[in-house]
Design an enzyme around this catalytic site. Structure first.
Site, PDB file in Angstrom:
ATOM      1  N   ASP A  82     -78.719 -51.054 131.061  1.00  0.00           N
ATOM      2  CA  ASP A  82     -79.091 -49.652 131.258  1.00  0.00           C
ATOM      3  C   ASP A  82     -77.885 -48.831 131.718  1.00  0.00           C
ATOM      4  O   ASP A  82     -76.860 -49.370 132.136  1.00  0.00           O
ATOM      5  CB  ASP A  82     -80.203 -49.599 132.307  1.00  0.00           C
ATOM      6  CG  ASP A  82     -81.114 -48.392 132.160  1.00  0.00           C
ATOM      7  OD1 ASP A  82     -80.786 -47.477 131.374  1.00  0.00           O
ATOM      8  OD2 ASP A  82     -82.164 -48.364 132.829  1.00  0.00           O
ATOM      9  N   ASP A 121     -87.319 -41.965 129.499  1.00  0.00           N
ATOM     10  CA  ASP A 121     -88.371 -42.777 130.098  1.00  0.00           C
ATOM     11  C   ASP A 121     -89.729 -42.117 129.916  1.00  0.00           C
ATOM     12  O   ASP A 121     -89.870 -40.901 130.091  1.00  0.00           O
ATOM     13  CB  ASP A 121     -88.146 -42.943 131.600  1.00  0.00           C
ATOM     14  CG  ASP A 121     -87.035 -43.914 131.946  1.00  0.00           C
ATOM     15  OD1 ASP A 121     -86.268 -44.294 131.040  1.00  0.00           O
ATOM     16  OD2 ASP A 121     -86.934 -44.282 133.123  1.00  0.00           O
TER      17      ASP A 121
END
Length: 498
Positions: free
Chosen positions: A294, A355
């Site tokens: 990430d 997200d």
């Protein structure tokens, strides 16, 4: 660095839509009328963390910027498509600008000049798919079968414990839920950069988890942000020479998260690459063949590097290659917050939107601050749907389903729209709901969300319900705030079939 290439299109700007894709996972992808305005965040730290600070959205009406690929669509469905031919060492930037009765398109490249395709076509959808597939083939894209993943983040966030992950894994087995992977997310580590040391609140060590998960029949997965280091980390204190720097010689700040700004590693430094290889090899040795990597944008930020001859794209690729080498060719790597095209051929899957969150959207952040890169169901759908063609580059990851009613602000229509997105995108399937709190209806929706599907295609790019690609072969999304085409606000409806 090649000189810019220009085209002038004989089309009225008011009749043309533009399909753009942002730089990295969270950057917006959109389908909008050309004469509208592309938003640029007011918050400076969102430039680094949500976009490419070297080629930001324009902020001007009638000017649209895109990374790697751009398409302009006439009312008849035809138009023009441009796409980079390679992205291993080069960032390809596109700009479309509304003129007086025409449209001016400019292509610039940062890094080694590469081939660029530019085609006029009667079928923009097909040409976008064909040129994207050509790029994937040129970069030897990895597109393994999609996996079904449970991750800890949207249940426990940074308060995750070893026991909580195991409790959910045992319950998943009891309920016969078809997960392939159980992923330990952020919260297990002492700090960003200090990955091998446990958080005192985790209740164990990350290396203690793979054995029990494997015994339950799940592949263990682990989250890392390998290109970042917290200013308070042992990594930054012991190796300040590893940090990407500004022109003044001080370590750059690479966005803001975890309540603090953070630094980025200089992936052109050979010691950094050796550390990255060792990190990936170590966690693989713990028993994690599935890694979510990430905040990868940190490896490609503008800055002063150890090797100034390497392009930003090339520097990013060097760091990602080190992680691949350490994890092994057979490891499954999921990228996130990552420069998209520059990752092709090294990652197996890629987050292709912001997200998801248990709320529809933060409208004030999007409209007042110009930032639609943050977590929300609306932002995830808007961007992931508008990157449907990227399944030729990797397995797309549109993020998790949210099926729970408790601890969620999503209504039934919105949960159904997220489920529809997973079906249309046809890539990874993921969930993060606490399994012990789901009732029979919610478990039924979860099982539906875990059903693997093939990627769908748009029916049209000439209309949209919400500034994104919304009309697909299997169904239509309404991302607007009111009912349209018989679909409630924020809803999804399957297309009837005979």
């Amino acid at each position: 660095m090649a000189p810019p290439t220009h085209w002038t299109l004989p089309a009225p700007p008011g009749e043309v839509r533009v399909l753009v894709s942002g730089y990295q996972s969270w950057s917006e992808a959109e389908l909008r009328p050309l004469t509208e305005r592309q938003s640029v965040p007011l918050m400076r730290w969102r430039h680094e963390q949500g976009h490419d600070p070297a080629f930001l959205p324009s902020g001007e009406a009638g000017v649209w910027r895109s990374h790697t690929l751009i398409a302009l669509i006439r009312p008849d469905g035809g138009g023009w498509v441009g796409c980079a031919g390679d992205a291993a060492a080069t960032f390809t930037h596109w700009e479309a600008r509304a003129g007086e009765g025409n449209i001016k398109v400019t292509c610039t490249q940062e890094g080694t000049p590469t081939e660029v395709a530019w085609e006029e076509t009667g079928n923009v959808i097909g040409t976008v798919e064909a040129l994207a597939a050509r790029l994937g083939q040129a970069m030897t894209a990895r597109t393994p079968p999609p996996l079904r993943v449970w991750c800890s983040w949207y249940s426990y966030y940074r308060e995750v414990t070893l026991g909580a992950v195991l409790d959910n894994a045992r319950l998943a087995r009891e309920l016969d839920l078809p997960f392939d992977v159980f992923q330990l997310d952020d919260g297990f580590q002492a700090g960003i950069g200090d990955w091998l040391d446990p958080s005192p609140d985790f209740g164990g060590h990350a290396r203690d988890l793979p054995g029990p998960l494997s015994e339950l029949g799940f592949t263990p997965g682990l989250w890392l942000a390998p290109f970042l280091a917290a200013p308070t980390s042992r990594l930054a204190a012991e190796h300040p020479e590893w940090l990407l720097r500004g022109e003044d010689g001080t370590p750059l700040l690479a966005g803001h998260n975890w309540g603090t700004p953070h630094h980025a590693l200089d992936t052109t430094h050979p010691e950094v690459r050796a550390w990255l290889r060792d990190l990936a090899a170590t966690v693989r040795g713990w028993g994690y063949p599935y890694l979510k990597l990430d905040f990868l944008f940190g490896g490609a930020l503008p800055g002063v590097r150890h090797d100034p001859t390497v392009s930003r794209a090339g520097a990013y690729r060097m760091g990602l290659q080190a992680l691949r080498d350490g994890a092994g060719e057979d490891a499954f790597l999921l990228g996130c917050g990552a420069p998209l095209a520059a990752s092709v051929g090294l990652v197996d899957a890629m987050r292709t939107g912001p997200d998801v969150a248990p709320l529809w959207e933060e409208e004030s952040r999007r409209l007042w601050l110009g930032d639609a890169t943050g977590p929300s169901a609306r932002n995830a759908l808007h961007t992931a749907l508008s990157r449907w063609y990227q399944h030729a580059w990797y397995q797309p990851d549109p993020d998790v389903a949210i099926v729970r009613r408790e601890r969620s602000l999503l209504n039934d229509e919105e949960r159904g729209a997220v489920a529809g997105m997973l079906d249309v995108i046809g890539g990874l399937r993921a969930s993060s709901d606490p399994l012990g709190g789901l009732d029979g209806h919610e478990l039924g929706l979860l099982r539906r969300c875990l059903e693997i599907s093939s990627p769908d295609r748009p029916r049209t790019l000439t209309r949209s319900l919400g500034g994104a690609v919304t009309h697909f072969g299997r169904g239509t999304f309404n991302l607007t705030g009111k009912a349209a085409e018989g679909i409630p606000a924020h809803g999804y409806r399957e297309v009837p079939h005979d």
